[in-house]
Design a protein around this motif. Structure first.
Motif, PDB file in Angstrom:
ATOM      1  N   GLU A 285     -32.649 -31.595 -35.178  1.00 20.08           N
ATOM      2  CA  GLU A 285     -32.493 -32.707 -36.121  1.00 20.08           C
ATOM      3  C   GLU A 285     -31.045 -33.179 -36.161  1.00 20.08           C
ATOM      4  OE1 GLU A 285     -33.291 -33.715 -40.851  1.00 20.08           O
ATOM      5  OE2 GLU A 285     -33.710 -31.721 -40.042  1.00 20.08           O
ATOM      6  N   ALA A 286     -30.121 -32.213 -36.131  1.00 12.83           N
ATOM      7  CA  ALA A 286     -28.703 -32.556 -36.168  1.00 12.83           C
ATOM      8  C   ALA A 286     -28.293 -33.405 -34.973  1.00 12.83           C
ATOM      9  CB  ALA A 286     -27.866 -31.278 -36.208  1.00 12.83           C
ATOM     10  N   LEU A 287     -28.892 -33.113 -33.825  1.00 12.81           N
ATOM     11  CA  LEU A 287     -28.518 -33.810 -32.593  1.00 12.81           C
ATOM     12  C   LEU A 287     -29.385 -35.033 -32.321  1.00 12.81           C
ATOM     13  CD1 LEU A 287     -27.911 -30.677 -30.379  1.00 12.81           C
ATOM     14  CD2 LEU A 287     -26.182 -32.299 -31.136  1.00 12.81           C
ATOM     15  N   GLY A 288     -30.311 -35.317 -33.204  1.00 14.44           N
ATOM     16  CA  GLY A 288     -31.167 -36.486 -32.995  1.00 14.44           C
ATOM     17  C   GLY A 288     -32.217 -36.277 -31.929  1.00 14.44           C
ATOM     18  N   VAL A 289     -32.586 -35.021 -31.670  1.00 16.02           N
ATOM     19  CA  VAL A 289     -33.632 -34.709 -30.692  1.00 16.02           C
ATOM     20  C   VAL A 289     -34.986 -34.751 -31.396  1.00 16.02           C
ATOM     21  CG1 VAL A 289     -34.558 -32.953 -29.130  1.00 16.02           C
ATOM     22  CG2 VAL A 289     -32.086 -33.299 -29.291  1.00 16.02           C
ATOM     23  N   ASP A 308     -28.231 -36.222 -20.984  1.00 14.90           N
ATOM     24  CA  ASP A 308     -27.882 -36.828 -22.274  1.00 14.90           C
ATOM     25  C   ASP A 308     -27.041 -35.823 -23.060  1.00 14.90           C
ATOM     26  OD1 ASP A 308     -28.526 -37.011 -25.342  1.00 14.90           O
ATOM     27  OD2 ASP A 308     -28.931 -39.014 -24.529  1.00 14.90           O
ATOM     28  N   PRO A 309     -25.842 -36.198 -23.517  1.00 10.20           N
ATOM     29  CA  PRO A 309     -24.955 -35.221 -24.169  1.00 10.20           C
ATOM     30  C   PRO A 309     -25.576 -34.511 -25.364  1.00 10.20           C
ATOM     31  CG  PRO A 309     -23.750 -37.235 -23.655  1.00 10.20           C
ATOM     32  CD  PRO A 309     -25.193 -37.516 -23.369  1.00 10.20           C
ATOM     33  N   ARG A 310     -26.311 -35.228 -26.198  1.00  8.53           N
ATOM     34  CA  ARG A 310     -26.921 -34.597 -27.366  1.00  8.53           C
ATOM     35  C   ARG A 310     -28.006 -33.602 -26.946  1.00  8.53           C
ATOM     36  NH1 ARG A 310     -26.596 -37.273 -32.562  1.00  8.53           N
ATOM     37  NH2 ARG A 310     -25.072 -38.969 -32.502  1.00  8.53           N
ATOM     38  N   GLN A 311     -28.835 -34.011 -25.981  1.00  4.34           N
ATOM     39  CA  GLN A 311     -29.898 -33.126 -25.538  1.00  4.34           C
ATOM     40  C   GLN A 311     -29.343 -31.953 -24.722  1.00  4.34           C
ATOM     41  OE1 GLN A 311     -33.669 -34.972 -24.357  1.00  4.34           O
ATOM     42  NE2 GLN A 311     -32.791 -36.960 -24.899  1.00  4.34           N
ATOM     43  N   ALA A 312     -28.216 -32.180 -24.034  1.00  4.72           N
ATOM     44  CA  ALA A 312     -27.557 -31.079 -23.324  1.00  4.72           C
ATOM     45  C   ALA A 312     -27.084 -30.025 -24.324  1.00  4.72           C
ATOM     46  CB  ALA A 312     -26.389 -31.605 -22.504  1.00  4.72           C
ATOM     47  N   ALA A 313     -26.527 -30.480 -25.449  1.00  6.86           N
ATOM     48  CA  ALA A 313     -26.091 -29.543 -26.482  1.00  6.86           C
ATOM     49  C   ALA A 313     -27.283 -28.789 -27.055  1.00  6.86           C
ATOM     50  CB  ALA A 313     -25.365 -30.298 -27.590  1.00  6.86           C
ATOM     51  N   PHE A 314     -28.408 -29.475 -27.220  1.00  4.76           N
ATOM     52  CA  PHE A 314     -29.620 -28.834 -27.720  1.00  4.76           C
ATOM     53  C   PHE A 314     -30.104 -27.757 -26.746  1.00  4.76           C
ATOM     54  CE2 PHE A 314     -34.354 -28.905 -27.673  1.00  4.76           C
ATOM     55  CZ  PHE A 314     -34.568 -28.288 -28.894  1.00  4.76           C
ATOM     56  N   LEU A 315     -30.103 -28.061 -25.446  1.00  3.91           N
ATOM     57  CA  LEU A 315     -30.541 -27.080 -24.455  1.00  3.91           C
ATOM     58  C   LEU A 315     -29.668 -25.837 -24.483  1.00  3.91           C
ATOM     59  CD1 LEU A 315     -31.404 -29.446 -21.477  1.00  3.91           C
ATOM     60  CD2 LEU A 315     -33.001 -27.932 -22.656  1.00  3.91           C
ATOM     61  N   ILE A 418      -2.894 -29.095 -29.364  1.00  6.42           N
ATOM     62  CA  ILE A 418      -2.963 -28.702 -30.764  1.00  6.42           C
ATOM     63  C   ILE A 418      -2.561 -29.896 -31.641  1.00  6.42           C
ATOM     64  CG2 ILE A 418      -2.101 -27.127 -32.535  1.00  6.42           C
ATOM     65  CD1 ILE A 418      -3.774 -25.755 -30.432  1.00  6.42           C
ATOM     66  N   GLY A 419      -3.349 -30.153 -32.662  1.00  5.71           N
ATOM     67  CA  GLY A 419      -3.069 -31.265 -33.576  1.00  5.71           C
ATOM     68  C   GLY A 419      -3.778 -32.550 -33.217  1.00  5.71           C
ATOM     69  N   GLU A 420      -4.323 -32.647 -31.997  1.00  2.00           N
ATOM     70  CA  GLU A 420      -5.013 -33.876 -31.606  1.00  2.00           C
ATOM     71  C   GLU A 420      -6.360 -34.003 -32.318  1.00  2.00           C
ATOM     72  OE1 GLU A 420      -5.395 -34.998 -27.550  1.00  2.00           O
ATOM     73  OE2 GLU A 420      -3.437 -34.168 -26.972  1.00  2.00           O
ATOM     74  N   LEU A 421      -6.817 -35.250 -32.425  1.00  2.00           N
ATOM     75  CA  LEU A 421      -8.088 -35.542 -33.068  1.00  2.00           C
ATOM     76  C   LEU A 421      -9.177 -35.769 -32.028  1.00  2.00           C
ATOM     77  CD1 LEU A 421      -6.871 -38.007 -35.854  1.00  2.00           C
ATOM     78  CD2 LEU A 421      -7.424 -35.581 -36.097  1.00  2.00           C
ATOM     79  N   PHE A 422     -10.399 -35.339 -32.348  1.00  2.00           N
ATOM     80  CA  PHE A 422     -11.543 -35.493 -31.455  1.00  2.00           C
ATOM     81  C   PHE A 422     -12.760 -35.916 -32.270  1.00  2.00           C
ATOM     82  CE2 PHE A 422      -8.741 -32.329 -29.634  1.00  2.00           C
ATOM     83  CZ  PHE A 422      -8.701 -32.639 -28.281  1.00  2.00           C
ATOM     84  N   ASP A 423     -13.672 -36.627 -31.609  1.00  2.00           N
ATOM     85  CA  ASP A 423     -14.962 -36.936 -32.210  1.00  2.00           C
ATOM     86  C   ASP A 423     -15.964 -35.876 -31.765  1.00  2.00           C
ATOM     87  OD1 ASP A 423     -14.321 -39.323 -33.595  1.00  2.00           O
ATOM     88  OD2 ASP A 423     -14.327 -40.411 -31.693  1.00  2.00           O
ATOM     89  N   ALA A 424     -16.771 -35.381 -32.704  1.00  2.00           N
ATOM     90  CA  ALA A 424     -17.699 -34.296 -32.397  1.00  2.00           C
ATOM     91  C   ALA A 424     -18.974 -34.447 -33.210  1.00  2.00           C
ATOM     92  CB  ALA A 424     -17.048 -32.952 -32.689  1.00  2.00           C
ATOM     93  N   TYR A 425     -20.068 -33.835 -32.690  1.00  2.00           N
ATOM     94  CA  TYR A 425     -21.296 -33.696 -33.476  1.00  2.00           C
ATOM     95  C   TYR A 425     -21.233 -32.358 -34.199  1.00  2.00           C
ATOM     96  CZ  TYR A 425     -23.127 -36.594 -29.564  1.00  2.00           C
ATOM     97  OH  TYR A 425     -23.318 -37.532 -28.593  1.00  2.00           O
ATOM     98  N   VAL A 426     -21.697 -32.317 -35.416  1.00  2.00           N
ATOM     99  CA  VAL A 426     -21.884 -31.047 -36.109  1.00  2.00           C
ATOM    100  C   VAL A 426     -23.283 -30.546 -35.763  1.00  2.00           C
ATOM    101  CG1 VAL A 426     -21.937 -29.855 -38.321  1.00  2.00           C
ATOM    102  CG2 VAL A 426     -20.366 -31.765 -37.978  1.00  2.00           C
ATOM    103  N   ILE A 427     -23.362 -29.467 -35.010  1.00  2.00           N
ATOM    104  CA  ILE A 427     -24.670 -29.006 -34.535  1.00  2.00           C
ATOM    105  C   ILE A 427     -25.176 -27.782 -35.281  1.00  2.00           C
ATOM    106  CG2 ILE A 427     -24.317 -29.968 -32.237  1.00  2.00           C
ATOM    107  CD1 ILE A 427     -23.738 -27.130 -31.240  1.00  2.00           C
ATOM    108  N   ASP A 428     -24.311 -27.146 -36.077  1.00  2.00           N
ATOM    109  CA  ASP A 428     -24.766 -25.986 -36.832  1.00  2.00           C
ATOM    110  C   ASP A 428     -23.848 -25.797 -38.035  1.00  2.00           C
ATOM    111  OD1 ASP A 428     -26.423 -23.712 -37.287  1.00  2.00           O
ATOM    112  OD2 ASP A 428     -24.811 -22.433 -36.555  1.00  2.00           O
ATOM    113  N   VAL A 429     -24.440 -25.378 -39.135  1.00  2.00           N
ATOM    114  CA  VAL A 429     -23.691 -25.104 -40.364  1.00  2.00           C
ATOM    115  C   VAL A 429     -24.174 -23.777 -40.927  1.00  2.00           C
ATOM    116  CG1 VAL A 429     -23.201 -25.856 -42.725  1.00  2.00           C
ATOM    117  CG2 VAL A 429     -23.384 -27.552 -40.896  1.00  2.00           C
ATOM    118  N   LYS A 430     -23.243 -22.908 -41.301  1.00  2.00           N
ATOM    119  CA  LYS A 430     -23.617 -21.626 -41.883  1.00  2.00           C
ATOM    120  C   LYS A 430     -24.245 -21.846 -43.259  1.00  2.00           C
ATOM    121  CE  LYS A 430     -20.556 -18.288 -39.629  1.00  2.00           C
ATOM    122  NZ  LYS A 430     -19.597 -17.181 -39.865  1.00  2.00           N
ATOM    123  N   GLU A 431     -25.380 -21.186 -43.471  1.00  2.00           N
ATOM    124  CA  GLU A 431     -26.087 -21.383 -44.736  1.00  2.00           C
ATOM    125  C   GLU A 431     -25.262 -20.909 -45.927  1.00  2.00           C
ATOM    126  OE1 GLU A 431     -29.975 -19.740 -44.697  1.00  2.00           O
ATOM    127  OE2 GLU A 431     -30.639 -20.888 -42.939  1.00  2.00           O
TER     128      GLU A 431
END
Length: 482
Positions: A285-289, A308-315, A418-431
């Motif tokens: 769900e997080a990755l839109g799969v 597909d980057p999102r589906q690759a992360a899911f795999l 170090i210190g640079e900014l990146f765009d990322a998907y949040v794929i997991d969050v600790k409960e």
């Protein structure tokens, strides 16, 4: 099954090399072979035990990564008159070189598996054997375990045989070349049939509920012109999956031979617990799969697109459901419970990579004995009780090599940012700690921890993150919310 494949293409930076050397020391990875082992290897390389049957008339071919020289498998595929197919699969006969109880045997039990680092491999057997006399190199006669597996027109197995034979490979292909020849229609029939048989076996896999993960490979690639490096994903080719289906077919055939004979060693995997599947659903769900509730895990994986980057992360996250695999011995007809490998969805064993994996030599001997109607050799039966623990020890070290290598490579390639900014998907969050989780970057191809914020992480959404830590061998990659 590895979570992430990773390897270096071209030279890498000095900190990366130094950290990988330190990892070898930390994990007590053997760097060289003792003199007695090398001496025995040199001697048997010149005088292996040769089989009586000659099958060098079959024009075998091998398909491996382009830099591989430890070639375990060669195949010849043909049509049968009844509309089915015949698979000849030659597996390097390590037992033709390694005597039970000798120095080579003892060293193989100490190493257990070939270890793969981003900058090279640490072999199970001395290169004079694994990359020379025992390897199924083209143009060279080699002792092999020759499997003959007949399939019907739908790819179902109808007959199995395995025996020792002398074979000779005629062609050595890499996956890209094999794919190009098949796609262009210029492949000769023994190679062209790989697509037909591979697809049929994929259909049979889906039919029984099995899965094969097309996990993208992480590569370190040199950026042209500025002598820097980056990480990128490489999706596996269809030919890699078709080739894997031949190996899976053989492993299932071997398991059937051993279970019928009443003695063997199976590769088993329990069914993933409901909690693990629920967690993976959240990741999807997080990755839109798209994962409808009525669709099985296996079906979703089967249709995931590794390009597909999102589906690759899911795999990559899917491999968490494959944890818990092991080896189970059975004797006197008492099959283990469970006896099935959950991902294969059938009884299965490892027998097709004896140059790189210790257990395969024993499984092969059990199968040859079963077909001949003989009792297993005493040295095989004597080793069986300890094999699962030996393989587990080797697997833990191999997993540590893989896991820590990925962390080192990612840290090395990001250490100057170090210190640079990146765009990322949040794929997991600790409960229990919703401000801590995992993010997936498209470029560079990095999966890393994120923590340090006060607000809960937005699962399944884009997040701007800042690189906080990255030092190869000292600090793993860590991001903080920007």
């Amino acid at each position: 099954m590895p979570r992430r494949h990773i390897h270096v293409t071209g030279a890498a930076e000095a900190p990366l090399r130094a950290a990988l050397r330190a990892l070898r020391t930390e994990l007590a990875v053997p760097e060289g072979f003792p003199p007695a082992v090398l001496a025995e290897a040199e001697a048997v390389a010149k005088n292996p035990r040769l089989p009586a049957q000659d099958a060098t008339d079959l024009p075998f071919l091998t398909i491996d990564p382009p830099t591989s020289t430890d070639l375990d498998q060669a195949m010849h595929l043909a049509r049968r008159a009844d509309g089915g197919y015949r698979v000849h699969y030659a597996i390097a006969d390590v037992a033709a070189f390694v005597a039970p109880g000798g120095a080579l045997d003892a060293e193989a039990h100490r190493r257990v598996l070939t270890l793969y680092f981003p900058d090279g491999r640490v072999p199970l057997h001395p290169p004079v054997l694994s990359e020379g006399a025992a390897s199924l190199l083209p143009g060279e006669p080699r002792p092999a375990l020759l499997w003959r597996i007949d399939l019907d027109a739908e790819g179902r197995r109808v007959a199995t045989d395995v025996r020792r034979a002398l074979v000779r490979s005629r062609a050595r292909l890499d996956y890209a070349t094999a794919q190009r020849l098949i796609d262009s229609g210029t492949a000769e029939e023994p190679l062209a049939l790989l697509r037909d048989i591979g697809r049929l076996r994929e259909e049979r896999e889906a039919e029984r509920g099995g899965i094969s993960l097309a996990v993208p490979e992480q590569e370190i690639v040199e950026v042209p012109g500025d002598r820097t490096y980056s990480l990128a994903y490489r999706a596996p080719l269809p030919a890699e999956s078709w080739n894997a289906q031949i190996s899976l077919l053989t492993g299932m055939a071997a398991a059937d031979l051993m279970t019928a004979a009443g003695t063997g060693i199976l590769r088993t995997l329990p069914v993933a617990p409901d909690g693990a599947v629920a967690r993976l659903r959240r990741t999807a769900e997080a990755l839109g799969v798209d994962w409808p509730h009525h669709v099985s895990y296996a079906e979703v994986v089967r249709h995931a697109d590794p390009t597909d980057p999102r589906q690759a992360a899911f795999l990559q996250e899917c491999t968490t459901l494959l944890r818990g695999a092991g080896y189970t011995v059975f004797t006197d007809g008492q099959l283990p419970d469970p006896a099935v490998h959950a991902a294969v969805a059938d009884e299965y064993t490892h027998c097709t990579a004896p140059l790189r994996r210790l257990v395969d030599r024993y499984a092969s001997e059990l199968c040859v004995a079963a077909v001949a109607g003989n009792e297993p050799p005493p040295w095989v039966r004597a080793a069986l009780p300890d094999l699962p623990a030996t393989m587990a020890t080797g697997a833990r070290r191999a997993s540590a090599v893989e896991r820590e290598s990925v962390d080192i490579v990612e840290a090395a390639l990001l250490s100057g940012r170090i210190g640079e900014l990146f765009d990322a998907y949040v794929i997991d969050v600790k409960e229990r700690e919703p401000s801590v989780g995992t993010v997936h970057l498209d470029a560079p191809a990095v999966v890393g921890r994120v923590s340090g914020g006060t607000a809960p992480l937005p699962l399944g959404e884009w997040l701007r993150v800042r690189l906080a830590e990255a030092a190869p061998g000292r600090a793993k990659v860590l991001f903080t919310p920007a």
